[in-house]
Design an enzyme around this catalytic site. Structure first.
Site, PDB file in Angstrom:
ATOM      1  N   ARG A   1      12.514   4.688   7.381  1.00 49.59           N
ATOM      2  CA  ARG A   1      12.322   4.134   5.887  1.00 49.59           C
ATOM      3  C   ARG A   1      13.102   4.800   4.819  1.00 49.59           C
ATOM      4  O   ARG A   1      12.862   5.240   3.572  1.00 49.59           O
ATOM      5  CB  ARG A   1      10.714   4.586   5.627  1.00 49.59           C
TER       6      ARG A   1
ATOM      7  N   LYS B   1      13.035   2.894   1.631  1.00 54.47           N
ATOM      8  CA  LYS B   1      12.038   3.115   0.790  1.00 54.47           C
ATOM      9  C   LYS B   1      12.157   4.397  -0.129  1.00 54.47           C
ATOM     10  O   LYS B   1      11.557   4.724  -1.286  1.00 54.47           O
ATOM     11  CB  LYS B   1      10.544   3.246   1.781  1.00 54.47           C
TER      12      LYS B   1
ATOM     13  N   GLY C   1     -11.450   1.830  -3.469  1.00 55.48           N
ATOM     14  CA  GLY C   1     -11.633   2.695  -2.084  1.00 55.48           C
ATOM     15  C   GLY C   1     -10.758   3.882  -2.133  1.00 55.48           C
ATOM     16  O   GLY C   1     -11.116   4.876  -2.191  1.00 55.48           O
TER      17      GLY C   1
ATOM     18  N   GLU D   1     -10.714   8.248   0.849  1.00 55.12           N
ATOM     19  CA  GLU D   1      -9.962   7.944   1.927  1.00 55.12           C
ATOM     20  C   GLU D   1      -8.574   8.777   2.336  1.00 55.12           C
ATOM     21  O   GLU D   1      -7.580   8.398   2.680  1.00 55.12           O
ATOM     22  CB  GLU D   1      -9.315   6.571   1.912  1.00 55.12           C
TER      23      GLU D   1
ATOM     24  N   HIS E   1     -13.668  -6.745  -0.324  1.00 55.17           N
ATOM     25  CA  HIS E   1     -12.605  -6.849  -1.214  1.00 55.17           C
ATOM     26  C   HIS E   1     -11.358  -7.771  -0.765  1.00 55.17           C
ATOM     27  O   HIS E   1     -11.016  -7.792   0.534  1.00 55.17           O
ATOM     28  CB  HIS E   1     -12.083  -5.476  -1.556  1.00 55.17           C
TER      29      HIS E   1
ATOM     30  N   HIS F   1      -0.678  -2.197  -9.079  1.00 54.03           N
ATOM     31  CA  HIS F   1       0.705  -2.144  -8.447  1.00 54.03           C
ATOM     32  C   HIS F   1       1.689  -1.459  -9.641  1.00 54.03           C
ATOM     33  O   HIS F   1       2.872  -1.458  -9.467  1.00 54.03           O
ATOM     34  CB  HIS F   1       0.957  -3.454  -8.016  1.00 54.03           C
TER      35      HIS F   1
END
EC number: 2.1.1.14
Length: 748
Positions: free
Chosen positions: A18, A21, A421, A473, A630, A683
């Site tokens: 990655r 990224k 979430g 989470e 969702h 986003h």
């Protein structure tokens, strides 16, 4: 027999670990400057090109590499700039702002790339002045030449590009005609620079309505031919079948066909004589979307068949390899399973094995892959029995009765607020999780850290004033990978990353065997969070359709069987949460729409299977337990009735990036279940205003009954920073409070 050649349509951008990224996100975080970003990405692009060269490809794609998205690259190439971003220099910072938004302007819409888990940035045509602004494709092609790589340029074709666009007063045909001279300018520059051929991607030609725009497709490619460019063009299609007789009649040098995901139709059309043998056939014979090794003996036989129908055969993956991880080299997997896997570099090596076999009569690689495949196939991964019939697929009572009981139990206010979430996955969280997985900290230390984070965020949510809370989470790296780590029948890789959107990478688990729930997956963290507050805390699960669509699925049993196996596992977890006292349980299905087949003849069965699996996973609970789901990133018009058939008590849907378009879908259906239409875009780092939230709520309430409406962000908040989350949720709650006050004053 003629010599066969090998080629590729596209290669993963992320890098083995990655690197792509990390460089881009470091630039966004101002940890590196533009010069360092450019150098890092240039080095990675060079590495990708030379890596492909190692597999003796006759031609290597260039133009597939991008700083964000290849469709957005094409928009900037032709100066298709959203009106709100116009007036600025066309550069990488503009590209990032269009994709992510900034403090002043919302980002462009983000939509699934056909039926994959990749997303593209939707081009906007409102008040644009198309022109070739900066020919970055030519620059990248020349760079490949400079490092002695035999490359072919890749560009999305005019039919696909315009069809995936939105806005503007011109018709579809007029937009295409506007772009043709600009395409000609770019294509001619590439030919002048030495391109032997140009890959022009037209995947839109595999969709249902492609025949309705055959006239403009012919006009476009006749134009290129009249300009002397036709012989240099190879139209590539993928993901489904095409109307081959029409495609073969176009004046181009070659055609690329998917011979893996076409349900056999493309091959049948070839055998029926619909392929023009004067053209080169670019045969997509190696699966570009899944990670299983090819049955190389079957591929050999397929090549022998194809050689009877063309004098110019090029073998290639069925699509860009963007959709699979880079390499197995860094993995430490059980050899019995690893022998059945093939990532991007292994797929190129499979092509090389076939090239050597046919051109050089070199059997060494071919025999190696044949033996591996046979050893893998000799194993049995079908060893469990399932009682699908004993699990209910319908709730005990209709929604109206359930809602009454849930209202009494939950006692929520008007326009209840919640989140989807997840909360931010900080560097600290990721480090603790990595340290725990690598045995650098104890289980007790890790659990203490998780509980501290859960407690901190429960208090944050209470302070902000949200009505239904989540635990955050923090124990999960990914909403599918987490379940893949805990359910029997899944394999999780170490470096099997693929790009989802922008710098967002996911690591899909591999389903290799029968799926089974063996122990509670989420109960401990959810129950702990609920113990800290009197407000309801949602149990958070991923649904069976999404787990399947976001995994690399096994191919030795029918898809529906695998999906229902996963549904039974989720049903077990739903019941475990309910038994532990959790009153609200969310079973997310963000990928339900993306898996919809591209051809409508397969829609009904897909949706029927999806609805059945969801209800298999969620129908065992009592009426008082509220089931949420969702969905995100989707165009829902085609599946709105299936969404209703899920019979979820509440569904939340991403709508912010659609700029209100989605609400139109509800004009044709009296949606009578609970629903939350996402009121701001998670986003983007941009904080919404109260006015924007209020406008989104008001627009939604024109179509949705107020008693059914929930207010929420449009997706999970995992990728946002903590201050961004707090600020945005505070704005959301304040806007809702004012709406409630308006209602109270009106009824007083």
């Amino acid at each position: 027999m003629t010599t066969i050649k090998t080629s590729n349509l596209g290669f993963p951008r992320l890098g083995r670990k990655r690197e792509w990224k990390k460089a881009i996100e470091n630039y966004w975080a101002h940890k590196i400057d533009k010069a360092e970003l450019d150098q890092t990405l240039t080095d990675l692009h060079k590495e990708n090109l030379l890596l492909q060269k190692n597999y003796h490809l006759d031609s290597i794609p260039v133009g597939d590499f991008s700083l964000y998205d290849h469709i957005l690259d094409t928009s900037l190439l032709f100066n298709i700039i959203p009106e709100r971003f116009q007036g600025r220099e066309v550069n990488d910072d503009l590209l990032f702002d269009i994709a992510r938004g900034n403090k002043e302007h919302v980002a462009s819409a983000l939509i699934k790339w056909f039926n994959t888990n990749y997303h593209y940035i939707v081009p906007e045509w409102d008040n644009v002045e198309p022109k070739v602004e900066k020919n970055t494709l030519l620059e990248r092609f020349k760079y490949a030449q400079s490092i002695n790589v035999n490359a072919h340029p890749v560009i999305v074709g005019p039919i696909t590009f315009v069809k995936l666009s939105k806005g503007g007063h011109q018709s579809f045909e007029e937009k295409v005609e506007t772009l043709l001279p600009l395409y000609k300018e770019v294509l001619q520059s590439l030919v002048d620079a030495g391109a032997e051929y140009i890959q022009i991607d037209e995947p839109i030609l595999v969709t249902d309505d492609s025949e309705s725009y055959e006239d403009i497709t012919r006009k476009a490619y006749d134009y290129f031919a009249n300009e002397g460019l036709g012989k240099y063009l190879v139209i590539q299609t993928y993901f489904e079948r095409v109307h081959l007789k029409f495609l073969s009649s176009l004046p181009v040098g070659g055609l690329g066909l998917d011979l893996v995901h076409d349900n056999g139709y493309n091959l049948k059309q070839i055998e029926d004589g619909d392929f023009d043998q004067s053209k080169a056939l670019y045969a997509g014979i190696i699966d570009g979307r899944n990670v299983w090794a090819a049955d190389i003996e079957a591929k050999k036989q397929l090549i022998e068949t194809l050689q009877q129908h063309t004098q110019q055969l090029v073998i290639q993956p069925s699509s860009s390899l963007l959709h699979v991880p880079v390499s197995l080299d860094d993995e430490t997997l059980d050899e019995s399973i690893a022998e059945g896997l093939s990532f991007a570099t292994e797929k190129l090596d499979e092509l090389d094995a076939l090239r050597r076999l046919f051109n050089d009569n070199d059997l060494s690689k071919y025999e190696h892959y044949k033996a591996r495949y046979e050893r893998f196939q000799s194993q049995s991964f079908k060893n469990l029995e399932y009682d699908f019939e004993s699990v209910p697929t319908h709730r005990k009572s209709p929604f109206a009765k359930r809602k009454q009981l849930q209202n009494q139990r939950l006692n929520l206010p008007d326009l209840p607020t919640t989140t989807i979430g997840s909360f931010p996955q900080t560097r600290e969280i990721r480090k603790f999780r990595a340290d725990w997985k690598n045995n650098r900290i104890t289980d007790a230390e890790y659990q203490e850290f998780l509980q501290n984070e859960i407690a901190r965020w429960i208090k944050i949510q209470e302070d902000i004033g949200l009505d239904v809370l989540v635990h955050g989470e923090f124990e999960r790296n990914d909403m599918v990978e987490f379940f893949g780590e805990k359910l029997q029948g899944f394999l999780v890789t170490k470096f099997g990353w693929v790009q989802s959107y922008g710098s967002r990478a996911v690591k899909p688990p591999v389903i290799y065997g029968d799926v089974k729930w063996t122990a509670p997956l989420t109960v401990k963290e959810t129950v702990y969070a609920q113990s800290l507050t009197d407000k309801p805390v949602k149990g958070m699960l991923t649904g069976p359709v999404t787990i399947l669509n976001w995994s690399f699925e096994r191919v030795d049993v029918p898809r529906k069987v695998v999906q229902d196996q996963i549904a039974l596992a989720i049903d077990e977890e739903v019941l475990a949460l309910e038994e532990a006292g959790i009153k609200v349980i969310q079973v997310d299905e963000p990928a339900l729409r993306e898996g919809l087949p591209l051809r409508s003849e397969y829609h009904e069965q897909y949706l029927e299977d999806a609805v059945h699996s969801f209800k298999l996973a969620t129908s065992s609970v009592h009426d008082e337990t509220q089931i949420h789901t969702h969905m995100c990133y989707s165009q829902f018009g085609q599946i709105i009735h299936a969404i209703h058939d899920l019979d979820a008590d509440v569904i939340s849907i991403e709508t912010s990036r659609s700029h209100g378009d989605l609400i139109q879908d509800f004009e044709d259906i009296n949606y009578d279940l609970g629903i939350g239409l996402g009121v701001y875009d998670i986003h983007s780092p941009r904080i919404p205003t109260e006015e924007e939230i209020t406008t989104a709520i008001n627009r939604s309430l024109q179509q949705i009954d107020r008693s059914l409406f929930w207010v929420n962000p449009d997706c999970g908040l995992k990728t946002r920073k903590e201050n961004e989350v707090k600020d945005a949720l505070t704005v959301l709650v304040n806007a809702v409070k004012k709406k409630r006050q308006e209602s109270e004053s009106t009824t007083a």
